[in-house]
Design a protein around this motif. Sequence first.
Motif, mmCIF file in Angstrom:
data_model
loop_
_atom_site.group_PDB
_atom_site.id
_atom_site.type_symbol
_atom_site.label_atom_id
_atom_site.label_comp_id
_atom_site.label_asym_id
_atom_site.label_seq_id
_atom_site.Cartn_x
_atom_site.Cartn_y
_atom_site.Cartn_z
ATOM 1 N N ILE A 122 42.240 13.589 -13.283
ATOM 2 C CA ILE A 122 41.374 13.391 -14.448
ATOM 3 C C ILE A 122 39.962 13.057 -13.990
ATOM 4 O O ILE A 122 38.980 13.576 -14.548
ATOM 5 N N ASP A 123 39.832 12.192 -12.988
ATOM 6 C CA ASP A 123 38.503 11.858 -12.449
ATOM 7 C C ASP A 123 37.792 13.109 -11.948
ATOM 8 O O ASP A 123 36.601 13.309 -12.207
ATOM 9 N N LEU A 147 24.536 23.102 -18.404
ATOM 10 C CA LEU A 147 24.335 23.640 -19.746
ATOM 11 C C LEU A 147 23.017 23.145 -20.338
ATOM 12 O O LEU A 147 22.261 23.929 -20.932
ATOM 13 N N ASP A 148 22.714 21.866 -20.174
ATOM 14 C CA ASP A 148 21.440 21.337 -20.659
ATOM 15 C C ASP A 148 20.266 22.017 -19.972
ATOM 16 O O ASP A 148 19.263 22.352 -20.607
ATOM 17 N N VAL A 184 33.173 18.302 -15.476
ATOM 18 C CA VAL A 184 32.628 18.429 -16.828
ATOM 19 C C VAL A 184 31.217 17.861 -16.878
ATOM 20 O O VAL A 184 30.323 18.437 -17.523
ATOM 21 N N ALA A 185 30.974 16.755 -16.191
ATOM 22 C CA ALA A 185 29.633 16.168 -16.163
ATOM 23 C C ALA A 185 28.635 17.140 -15.531
ATOM 24 O O ALA A 185 27.522 17.311 -16.045
ATOM 25 N N PHE A 186 29.020 17.760 -14.422
ATOM 26 C CA PHE A 186 28.132 18.741 -13.785
ATOM 27 C C PHE A 186 27.915 19.946 -14.694
ATOM 28 O O PHE A 186 26.798 20.474 -14.782
#
Length: 87
Positions: free
Chosen positions: A23-24, A37-38, A30-32
Amino acid sequence: MMNEHCDKRQLDEPLSIILRDRIDTLEIRVAFLDDLLDSLNSTVAAQAQQLRDLQDQFKVLYSRMESANKGEGIAIFDAAAEVPPHY
């Protein structure tokens, strides 16, 4: 070979620790991806603004060409009739 490593890890560690690690890892990915995406959204927004600016400039140039063809405003440049100042 991979299964042997995973099987050995599963025997050594409780299942909850393995799941927490997975999960980590997924949360980091997902954070990357969110950051990417931003960044891509910002790039697309900047390019869209540049495109609008270029379209506005093109409209101005087109209207100047239209007025030059009608004999209004800007005079048509004739290279044969114009003598450069250094002659």
